[in-house]
Scaffold this motif. Structure first.
Motif, PDB file in Angstrom:
ATOM      1  N   ARG A 203       6.670  20.254  -0.834  1.00 21.87           N
ATOM      2  CA  ARG A 203       6.767  19.474   0.763  1.00 21.87           C
ATOM      3  C   ARG A 203       5.611  19.583   1.312  1.00 21.87           C
ATOM      4  N   ARG A 204       4.933  20.715   1.361  1.00 14.97           N
ATOM      5  CA  ARG A 204       3.795  20.680   2.043  1.00 14.97           C
ATOM      6  C   ARG A 204       2.494  19.813   1.713  1.00 14.97           C
ATOM      7  N   VAL A 205       2.540  19.630   0.249  1.00 13.42           N
ATOM      8  CA  VAL A 205       1.432  18.734  -0.387  1.00 13.42           C
ATOM      9  C   VAL A 205       1.667  17.403  -0.104  1.00 13.42           C
ATOM     10  N   VAL A 206       3.116  17.011  -0.147  1.00 14.30           N
ATOM     11  CA  VAL A 206       3.245  15.742  -0.267  1.00 14.30           C
ATOM     12  C   VAL A 206       3.483  15.145   1.499  1.00 14.30           C
ATOM     13  N   ALA A 207       3.787  16.184   2.229  1.00 13.06           N
ATOM     14  CA  ALA A 207       3.712  15.834   3.719  1.00 13.06           C
ATOM     15  C   ALA A 207       2.247  15.384   4.267  1.00 13.06           C
ATOM     16  N   GLN A 208       1.236  15.919   3.554  1.00 15.33           N
ATOM     17  CA  GLN A 208      -0.143  15.602   3.696  1.00 15.33           C
ATOM     18  C   GLN A 208      -0.732  14.221   3.275  1.00 15.33           C
ATOM     19  N   ARG A 209      -0.045  13.680   2.309  1.00 21.11           N
ATOM     20  CA  ARG A 209      -0.501  12.502   1.503  1.00 21.11           C
ATOM     21  C   ARG A 209       0.458  11.518   1.851  1.00 21.11           C
ATOM     22  N   VAL A 210       1.706  11.537   2.321  1.00 20.96           N
ATOM     23  CA  VAL A 210       2.396  10.178   2.565  1.00 20.96           C
ATOM     24  C   VAL A 210       2.616  10.049   3.929  1.00 20.96           C
ATOM     25  N   PRO A 211       2.445   9.040   4.226  1.00 20.89           N
ATOM     26  CA  PRO A 211       2.400   8.215   5.605  1.00 20.89           C
ATOM     27  C   PRO A 211       3.721   8.685   6.487  1.00 20.89           C
ATOM     28  N   ALA A 212       3.970   8.734   7.812  1.00 19.59           N
ATOM     29  CA  ALA A 212       4.996   9.251   8.471  1.00 19.59           C
ATOM     30  C   ALA A 212       6.131   8.073   8.241  1.00 19.59           C
ATOM     31  N   ARG A 213       5.554   7.060   8.162  1.00 17.86           N
ATOM     32  CA  ARG A 213       6.665   5.685   8.178  1.00 17.86           C
ATOM     33  C   ARG A 213       6.678   5.327   6.853  1.00 17.86           C
ATOM     34  N   THR A 214       7.751   5.083   6.033  1.00 12.14           N
ATOM     35  CA  THR A 214       7.665   4.693   4.670  1.00 12.14           C
ATOM     36  C   THR A 214       7.536   3.210   4.533  1.00 12.14           C
ATOM     37  N   GLN A 215       7.266   2.600   3.376  1.00 13.76           N
ATOM     38  CA  GLN A 215       7.297   1.083   3.250  1.00 13.76           C
ATOM     39  C   GLN A 215       8.476   0.296   3.609  1.00 13.76           C
ATOM     40  N   GLN A 216       9.494   1.046   3.303  1.00 16.05           N
ATOM     41  CA  GLN A 216      11.015   0.548   3.498  1.00 16.05           C
ATOM     42  C   GLN A 216      11.186   0.346   4.958  1.00 16.05           C
ATOM     43  N   GLN A 217      10.787   1.629   5.698  1.00 14.65           N
ATOM     44  CA  GLN A 217      10.818   1.362   7.065  1.00 14.65           C
ATOM     45  C   GLN A 217       9.914   0.464   7.795  1.00 14.65           C
ATOM     46  N   THR A 218       8.783   0.176   7.173  1.00 13.10           N
ATOM     47  CA  THR A 218       7.878  -0.622   7.847  1.00 13.10           C
ATOM     48  C   THR A 218       8.332  -2.109   7.597  1.00 13.10           C
ATOM     49  N   LEU A 219       8.939  -2.344   6.326  1.00 13.71           N
ATOM     50  CA  LEU A 219       9.362  -3.860   5.710  1.00 13.71           C
ATOM     51  C   LEU A 219      10.642  -4.092   6.933  1.00 13.71           C
ATOM     52  N   ARG A 220      11.239  -3.353   7.191  1.00 10.55           N
ATOM     53  CA  ARG A 220      12.308  -3.579   7.745  1.00 10.55           C
ATOM     54  C   ARG A 220      12.048  -3.991   9.530  1.00 10.55           C
ATOM     55  N   THR A 221      11.311  -3.275   9.740  1.00 10.06           N
ATOM     56  CA  THR A 221      10.559  -3.574  11.307  1.00 10.06           C
ATOM     57  C   THR A 221       9.774  -4.917  11.388  1.00 10.06           C
ATOM     58  N   VAL A 222       8.881  -5.127  10.240  1.00  9.98           N
ATOM     59  CA  VAL A 222       8.065  -6.488  10.280  1.00  9.98           C
ATOM     60  C   VAL A 222       9.126  -7.514  10.067  1.00  9.98           C
ATOM     61  N   GLY A 223      10.004  -7.574   9.262  1.00  5.86           N
ATOM     62  CA  GLY A 223      10.848  -8.576   8.821  1.00  5.86           C
ATOM     63  C   GLY A 223      10.207  -9.593   7.589  1.00  5.86           C
ATOM     64  N   ASP A 224      11.302 -10.111   7.074  1.00  6.86           N
ATOM     65  CA  ASP A 224      11.054 -11.230   5.818  1.00  6.86           C
ATOM     66  C   ASP A 224       9.782 -11.856   6.177  1.00  6.86           C
ATOM     67  N   ALA A 225      10.038 -12.739   7.351  1.00  8.29           N
ATOM     68  CA  ALA A 225       9.135 -14.067   7.518  1.00  8.29           C
ATOM     69  C   ALA A 225       7.749 -13.389   7.558  1.00  8.29           C
ATOM     70  N   ARG A 226       7.504 -12.479   8.233  1.00  4.31           N
ATOM     71  CA  ARG A 226       6.098 -11.950   8.517  1.00  4.31           C
ATOM     72  C   ARG A 226       5.755 -11.300   7.085  1.00  4.31           C
ATOM     73  N   VAL A 227       6.488 -10.547   6.496  1.00  7.91           N
ATOM     74  CA  VAL A 227       5.989 -10.079   4.940  1.00  7.91           C
ATOM     75  C   VAL A 227       5.589 -11.554   4.232  1.00  7.91           C
ATOM     76  N   ARG A 228       6.541 -12.320   4.203  1.00 10.74           N
ATOM     77  CA  ARG A 228       6.091 -13.485   3.542  1.00 10.74           C
ATOM     78  C   ARG A 228       4.775 -14.349   3.860  1.00 10.74           C
ATOM     79  N   GLU A 229       4.665 -14.213   5.262  1.00  9.34           N
ATOM     80  CA  GLU A 229       3.385 -14.633   5.683  1.00  9.34           C
ATOM     81  C   GLU A 229       2.176 -14.045   5.181  1.00  9.34           C
ATOM     82  N   LEU A 230       2.249 -12.717   5.031  1.00 12.65           N
ATOM     83  CA  LEU A 230       1.143 -11.703   4.610  1.00 12.65           C
ATOM     84  C   LEU A 230       0.979 -11.903   3.307  1.00 12.65           C
ATOM     85  N   VAL A 231       1.949 -12.099   2.429  1.00 10.22           N
ATOM     86  CA  VAL A 231       1.702 -12.043   0.878  1.00 10.22           C
ATOM     87  C   VAL A 231       1.269 -13.526   0.639  1.00 10.22           C
TER      88      VAL A 231
END
Length: 348
Positions: A203-231
């Protein structure tokens, strides 16, 4: 631990197939294993960091399970027993081959595009992308603190590669599958104390290397429309050679890596310099297919000598977001990555 749903299969049918399989009926064994294959494959990938290694390990694990089915006494679930066999098989692979890496693990970022002396590093075992079609949904129990999809995100899988095999397996079995320390100790043939110690270090090692927000959390916040725009904006910027459009999509500290090339880039200026010097200048024609990898938006890129000719596989490029901009670009350069995604090796 949450048990797998066998859909249309009743307990009686499962018991009958188990009895038949113990008697040597390989078709019955296949029916028992079929609902579990996808999640076992994802488990092997999380440990090994390569879909090709995961497929080989799973095949080996199922062969071991088939040959040793008589040892399954039915005290626990078949699912837990198969995870035991798969985990031990993967740990044998880890002991023999070591960890997989990303370019960031090998050295500092390059300040500008490396045009010469950046040949593929074939002596390095590289991390690879995982096709989302191979991910089972919802198999973990409610006590599992990593969602199944979060647990195949690139940052998490890459962080796990920095752990010794026993810590890697213990973390995944506890956090992803929701097993208890006592169950994990049985699977790994060790003590509960050893498991708890391995979990604390992991847990100590992973906590140092993984962002606090997961991609799943970010994707839900950003929304499908903006994700499509970025891609779509990212693909259009590369295909049209539009550096300004690319700049508008990136975070200030964006990174771009391209295993098996060792050079990688950090910062908008260095990333755009690379894009202008290499893909926008040296690759005459681009085509792409949209896909998803590691539960993140991804693009399969193809390169051709001209717009009218055939285009061959160039990369599976996985995008990581922060806020509503692209923070990481990981381009996995190898046509061998395309078949697991069900993608053609070339476009006519």
């Amino acid at each position: 631990m949450g048990e797998i749903s066998f859909g249309q299969f009743t307990d009686a049918a499962i018991d009958e197939d188990l009895a038949l399989a113990r008697g040597g009926d390989d078709a019955a064994f296949g029916r028992l294993v079929a609902p579990l294959r996808r999640e076992l494959r994802a488990h092997c990938y999380r440990i090994l960091g390569s879909v090709h290694d995961a497929d080989d390990a799973l095949q080996d694990a199922l062969l071991r399970a088939w040959r040793g089915l008589a040892r399954f006494e039915g005290r626990g679930s078949l699912r837990t027993w198969l995870y035991t066999v798969a985990t031990r098989t993967c740990l044998d692979v880890v002991a023999a081959r070591g960890k997989r890496a990303m370019p960031v693990d090998l050295g500092p970022a390059s300040p500008r595009a490396v045009l010469d002396g950046n040949a593929p590093r074939t002596e390095v075992a590289w991390l690879g992308p995982f096709p989302d079609a191979g991910l089972a949904a919802g198999a973990a129990g409610p006590e599992a603190r990593y969602e199944q999809r979060e647990a195949v995100e690139l940052a998490f899988v890459a962080a796990c590669q920095h752990l010794p095999g026993n810590q890697r397996a213990a973390l995944l079995l506890f956090e992803v599958l929701g097993l208890s320390a006592a169950e994990i100790a049985t699977i790994m043939d060790t003590s509960t104390t050893s498991v708890n110690s391995a979990l604390a270090r992991a847990r100590r090692v992973v906590a140092q290397r993984v962002p606090a927000r997961t991609q799943q959390q970010t994707l839900r916040t950003v929304g499908d429309a903006r994700v499509r725009e970025l891609v779509t904006g990212f693909t259009a910027a590369l295909e049209q050679g539009d550096a300004d459009a690319l700049v508008a999509l990136l975070t200030e500290d964006v990174t771009w890596s391209m295993p098996p090339l060792a050079a990688w880039y950090r910062g908008r200026e260095a990333v755009v310099d690379f894009a202008v010097q290499v893909p926008m200048t040296r690759c005459p024609s681009w085509r792409h297919l949209l896909t998803s990898a590691n539960s993140q938006p991804a693009v399969a890129f193809y390169v051709g000598a001209d717009a009218a000719g055939p285009h061959t596989a160039w990369s599976i490029t996985v995008l990581s977001l922060r806020g509503d901009h692209i923070a990481e670009i990981a381009s996995f350069l190898d046509a061998d990555h395309f078949p697991p995604f069900g993608l053609p090796a070339s476009l006519p």
